[in-house]
Design a protein around this motif. Structure first.
Motif, PDB file in Angstrom:
ATOM      1  N   ARG A   5       0.850  -1.228  -0.053  1.00 26.67           N
ATOM      2  CA  ARG A   5       0.040  -0.096   0.139  1.00 26.67           C
ATOM      3  C   ARG A   5       0.833   1.101  -0.013  1.00 26.67           C
ATOM      4  O   ARG A   5       1.927   1.267   0.555  1.00 26.67           O
ATOM      5  CB  ARG A   5      -0.921  -0.024   0.932  1.00 26.67           C
ATOM      6  CG  ARG A   5      -1.768  -1.282   1.490  1.00 26.67           C
ATOM      7  CD  ARG A   5      -2.797  -1.030   2.733  1.00 26.67           C
ATOM      8  NE  ARG A   5      -2.373  -0.571   3.780  1.00 26.67           N
ATOM      9  CZ  ARG A   5      -1.861  -1.051   4.576  1.00 26.67           C
ATOM     10  NH1 ARG A   5      -1.541  -2.439   4.740  1.00 26.67           N
ATOM     11  NH2 ARG A   5      -1.434  -0.481   5.996  1.00 26.67           N
ATOM     12  N   ASP A  45      -3.880   4.666  -0.829  1.00 28.29           N
ATOM     13  CA  ASP A  45      -4.753   3.305  -0.550  1.00 28.29           C
ATOM     14  C   ASP A  45      -5.093   3.547   1.119  1.00 28.29           C
ATOM     15  O   ASP A  45      -5.985   2.701   1.591  1.00 28.29           O
ATOM     16  CB  ASP A  45      -3.753   1.998  -0.489  1.00 28.29           C
ATOM     17  CG  ASP A  45      -3.167   1.948  -1.788  1.00 28.29           C
ATOM     18  OD1 ASP A  45      -4.049   1.931  -2.993  1.00 28.29           O
ATOM     19  OD2 ASP A  45      -2.085   2.014  -2.111  1.00 28.29           O
ATOM     20  N   THR A  76     -11.616   6.522   0.995  1.00 22.17           N
ATOM     21  CA  THR A  76     -10.135   5.948   1.249  1.00 22.17           C
ATOM     22  C   THR A  76     -10.180   5.749   2.792  1.00 22.17           C
ATOM     23  O   THR A  76     -10.550   6.613   3.562  1.00 22.17           O
ATOM     24  CB  THR A  76      -9.036   6.935   1.044  1.00 22.17           C
ATOM     25  OG1 THR A  76      -8.975   7.371  -0.505  1.00 22.17           O
ATOM     26  CG2 THR A  76      -7.798   6.331   1.261  1.00 22.17           C
ATOM     27  N   CYS A 221       3.389  -1.300   3.786  1.00 24.96           N
ATOM     28  CA  CYS A 221       3.093  -0.053   3.418  1.00 24.96           C
ATOM     29  C   CYS A 221       4.027   0.862   3.544  1.00 24.96           C
ATOM     30  O   CYS A 221       4.908   0.832   4.488  1.00 24.96           O
ATOM     31  CB  CYS A 221       1.561   0.347   4.100  1.00 24.96           C
ATOM     32  SG  CYS A 221       1.079   1.978   3.764  1.00 24.96           S
ATOM     33  N   ARG A 248      -2.152  -1.034  -5.644  1.00 29.48           N
ATOM     34  CA  ARG A 248      -3.283  -0.812  -6.453  1.00 29.48           C
ATOM     35  C   ARG A 248      -3.014   0.344  -7.497  1.00 29.48           C
ATOM     36  O   ARG A 248      -2.247   1.180  -7.133  1.00 29.48           O
ATOM     37  CB  ARG A 248      -4.293  -0.005  -5.571  1.00 29.48           C
ATOM     38  CG  ARG A 248      -5.903   0.002  -6.045  1.00 29.48           C
ATOM     39  CD  ARG A 248      -6.824   0.238  -5.193  1.00 29.48           C
ATOM     40  NE  ARG A 248      -6.390   1.408  -4.144  1.00 29.48           N
ATOM     41  CZ  ARG A 248      -7.149   2.618  -4.334  1.00 29.48           C
ATOM     42  NH1 ARG A 248      -7.794   3.070  -5.494  1.00 29.48           N
ATOM     43  NH2 ARG A 248      -6.849   3.769  -3.649  1.00 29.48           N
TER      44      ARG A 248
END
Length: 260
Positions: A5, A45, A76, A221, A248
């Motif tokens: 992420r 993300d 989000t 992340c 993503r």
């Protein structure tokens, strides 16, 4: 499978979003709601909203700010950090619009109380915020931002963190926070709890270093703050530069694919 992420960080002091450097110097950026809407629109993300003056003032979480953000209809997920003193505060923050809460000062004051937040919220909604640096001997030193004092990671704290009450740890390189390209890439390797996934923050945003850190074992992340606030499409551009990682797609790329 997408399992990495990119989070955008909004640092808030006295109700205003600020550029933060080393948790010691702050320059105004504007209204947190505007920054949050931009990050939401650009396709981060997760949004990390850290209110850095709440714990020092003892005022609890900034519920009015969370409620204003909730009314904006952001899609989000929001991780809120700042002023969580006990389970009642954590529940109130989630009810006001946060998906998850992070605890920092409470880990210093009462680690067991921090772990107990998992009772009403579930461990998936609780994140340990860990401002860390490597000392001269190469050992991790843990910062209490209120007193600016550092100490080795206590064994009792590590036992609590490894007990299943936290979903992730937000590892903050506080020495390089606000300095792009400065993140100490040794920190994730030195983290002593490999089963607790890491969000890396502080001095990230430069593409090559961000890619390297996001590829490290245990890092799920990367969180980027200041550099995402200065130009439109900064999120999309950074995600394009991270192409090939299991992230993503940028928001406009996803929209184009849907139209096609």
């Amino acid at each position: 499978m997408l399992h990495k992420r990119l989070a955008g960080v909004i640092t808030v002091k006295n109700g205003w979003a600020v550029q933060s450097v080393g948790y010691g110097r702050h320059l105004p950026l504007g209204r947190p709601e505007v920054l949050a809407e931009n990050l939401d629109r650009w396709g981060v993300d997760e949004i990390v909203l850290q209110c850095i003056d709440r714990a020092a003032h003892g005022g609890g979480p900034d519920l009015p700010l969370l409620q204003r953000l909730s009314r904006r209809g952001l899609s989000t997920p929001l991780l809120y950090v700042g002023g969580i003193r006990h389970a009642t505060d954590a529940v109130a923050a989630v009810q006001a619009g946060a998906e998850r809460v992070g605890v920092d000062a409470l880990l210093h004051d009462d680690p067991q109380a921090a772990a107990e937040l998992a009772g009403p919220l579930g461990a998936q909604a609780v994140v340990a915020v860990m401002p860390l640096a490597l000392d001269d001997a190469g050992s991790l030193a843990w910062l209490d931002h209120r007193s600016r004092r550092q100490q080795p990671l206590p064994g009792a704290l590590l036992e609590v963190l490894g007990g299943g009450a936290f979903s992730e740890a937000l590892l903050v390189d506080w020495r390089h926070e606000g300095r792009p390209g400065g993140f100490d890439r040794r920190l994730p390797t030195a983290w002593p709890l490999p089963a607790l996934p890491l969000i890396a923050f502080g001095g990230l945003g430069e593409p090559a270093l961000t890619r390297e850190v996001l590829g490290q074992a245990g890092v799920v992340c990367v969180a980027v703050g200041n550099m995402l606030s200065y130009r439109e499409h900064a999120v999309q551009q950074l995600k394009h530069m991270l192409a090939g990682l299991p992230l993503r797609a940028p928001a406009y790329a996803a929209a184009d694919a849907a139209v096609a």
